[in-house]
Motif scaffolding. Structure first.
Motif, PDB file in Angstrom:
ATOM      1  N   MET A 137       9.533  74.594 138.203  1.00 21.32           N
ATOM      2  CA  MET A 137       9.784  73.240 137.712  1.00 21.32           C
ATOM      3  C   MET A 137      11.213  72.842 138.061  1.00 21.32           C
ATOM      4  O   MET A 137      12.136  73.651 137.984  1.00 21.32           O
ATOM      5  N   GLY A 139      14.694  71.558 137.286  1.00 19.47           N
ATOM      6  CA  GLY A 139      15.490  71.526 136.066  1.00 19.47           C
ATOM      7  C   GLY A 139      16.910  71.169 136.404  1.00 19.47           C
ATOM      8  O   GLY A 139      17.175  70.093 136.943  1.00 19.47           O
ATOM      9  N   ARG A 140      17.843  72.072 136.113  1.00 22.19           N
ATOM     10  CA  ARG A 140      19.243  71.818 136.462  1.00 22.19           C
ATOM     11  C   ARG A 140      19.426  71.777 137.971  1.00 22.19           C
ATOM     12  O   ARG A 140      20.360  71.147 138.473  1.00 22.19           O
ATOM     13  N   SER A 164      10.545  78.574 134.558  1.00 18.19           N
ATOM     14  CA  SER A 164      10.207  77.316 133.894  1.00 18.19           C
ATOM     15  C   SER A 164       9.807  77.494 132.441  1.00 18.19           C
ATOM     16  O   SER A 164       9.346  76.548 131.806  1.00 18.19           O
ATOM     17  N   GLY A 166      11.537  77.674 129.870  1.00 18.77           N
ATOM     18  CA  GLY A 166      12.331  76.828 128.985  1.00 18.77           C
ATOM     19  C   GLY A 166      12.044  75.352 129.148  1.00 18.77           C
ATOM     20  O   GLY A 166      12.702  74.528 128.504  1.00 18.77           O
ATOM     21  N   LEU A 167      11.070  75.021 129.983  1.00 19.50           N
ATOM     22  CA  LEU A 167      10.761  73.618 130.290  1.00 19.50           C
ATOM     23  C   LEU A 167       9.280  73.329 130.073  1.00 19.50           C
ATOM     24  O   LEU A 167       8.692  72.496 130.755  1.00 19.50           O
ATOM     25  N   ASP A 169       7.394  71.810 127.821  1.00 18.98           N
ATOM     26  CA  ASP A 169       6.900  70.473 127.466  1.00 18.98           C
ATOM     27  C   ASP A 169       6.748  69.606 128.709  1.00 18.98           C
ATOM     28  O   ASP A 169       5.693  69.004 128.949  1.00 18.98           O
ATOM     29  N   GLY A 170       7.803  69.531 129.511  1.00 17.49           N
ATOM     30  CA  GLY A 170       7.747  68.747 130.741  1.00 17.49           C
ATOM     31  C   GLY A 170       6.792  69.329 131.748  1.00 17.49           C
ATOM     32  O   GLY A 170       6.094  68.587 132.461  1.00 17.49           O
ATOM     33  N   LEU A 171       6.737  70.646 131.820  1.00 16.06           N
ATOM     34  CA  LEU A 171       5.833  71.301 132.759  1.00 16.06           C
ATOM     35  C   LEU A 171       4.384  70.959 132.433  1.00 16.06           C
ATOM     36  O   LEU A 171       3.592  70.637 133.337  1.00 16.06           O
ATOM     37  N   ARG A 217      11.028  81.401 125.717  1.00 18.74           N
ATOM     38  CA  ARG A 217      11.949  80.434 126.319  1.00 18.74           C
ATOM     39  C   ARG A 217      12.467  80.883 127.685  1.00 18.74           C
ATOM     40  O   ARG A 217      13.073  80.097 128.410  1.00 18.74           O
ATOM     41  N   ASN A 218      12.272  82.131 128.020  1.00 18.59           N
ATOM     42  CA  ASN A 218      12.737  82.638 129.315  1.00 18.59           C
ATOM     43  C   ASN A 218      11.976  83.911 129.669  1.00 18.59           C
ATOM     44  O   ASN A 218      11.164  84.401 128.887  1.00 18.59           O
TER      45      ASN A 218
END
Length: 251
Positions: A137, A139-140, A164, A166-167, A169-171, A217-218
């Protein structure tokens, strides 16, 4: 000489025989401390000098490498999984070539293979999916235009998504813009092959909530696709009615 070595997905006995031997003989080891299992460093001989590259810049890694090479030392650059995936090795190899420093690569077992083993899954199933998309995904750091999650999800193929966790929701939102539905099977595989490994299966529509509920989260891969469901066609490879280059059909 610099040896780029894939450390494998985590379990200490999933490094290759060649990789383990290179570690045992190394004078200097520069390891990706954020992901490589530190127990692997127990293979290093007494007196080997160890550097955690998570605390270094590329320039610092290259300075250490150049000094060690000039001193005639054997150097192992230890990357997680297989270094060809998200290993940032191309920039290192190009810099070594400019400096006239020899190097080679020893492949490793990628975490996407470890995740399939943990989930007891096969990514490529007849009648379901014959394509595996490995991606991450945005991200930064961005991804190239045309490689966003929604575009890749349009294929409906097997997807393995790195970096991804930690992402989520968006994923989840982006995946559902493609060919998948809220009921498409998905899995979060946390620390595949490590002692603390977890496999969390859920419908895609519950991916983000599953991650929150379990505190993921990771250090987890996201697997998406109907290969995680029950249905598939029998392989023709072992079908008695199918002729191959090694066996005639029996019916």
């Amino acid at each position: 000489m610099v040896h780029f070595v894939g450390a494998g997905p985590g379990a200490t006995d999933l490094i290759t025989v060649r990789g383990a031997e290179l570690l045992r003989n190394a004078d200097v080891v520069i390891y990706a401390g954020s992901l490589v299992n530190p127990a692997l460093l127990g293979l290093c001989r007494p007196g080997a000098v160890l550097y955690n590259s998570a605390q270094l810049t590329l320039e610092q890694v290259l300075d250490i490498t150049q000094k060690a090479d000039a001193a005639g030392q054997q150097i192992v650059r230890l990357h997680t999984g297989d270094p060809c995936l998200y290993g940032a090795i191309r920039e290192q190899m190009d810099a070594l070539q400019k400096r006239g420093i020899s190097f080679d690569l020893t492949p490793g077992v990628s975490s996407f293979c470890g995740a399939a083993a943990a989930a007891q899954a096969e990514y490529t199933l007849p009648g379901v999916s014959q394509t595996v998309i490995i991606t991450r995904m945005a991200g930064r750091t961005p991804v190239p235009e045309g490689e966003n999650i929604a575009s890749l999800a349009a294929h409906g193929a097997t997807m393995v998504i790195f970096l991804s966790a930690g992402l989520l929701d968006g994923l989840q939102v982006e995946l559902l813009k493609g060919a998948y539905t809220a009921q498409t099977p998905a899995a979060l595989v946390y620390k595949a092959t490590w002692p603390e490994e977890k496999v969390l299966r859920c419908p895609l529509g519950e991916l983000a909530e599953t991650g929150r509920r379990h505190g993921i989260r990771n250090t987890a891969l996201v697997l998406v696709g109907d290969f995680l469901a029950a249905g598939y066609d029998r392989s023709r490879l072992y079908d008695p009615t199918f002729t191959t280059g090694f066996r005639e059909a029996s019916q």
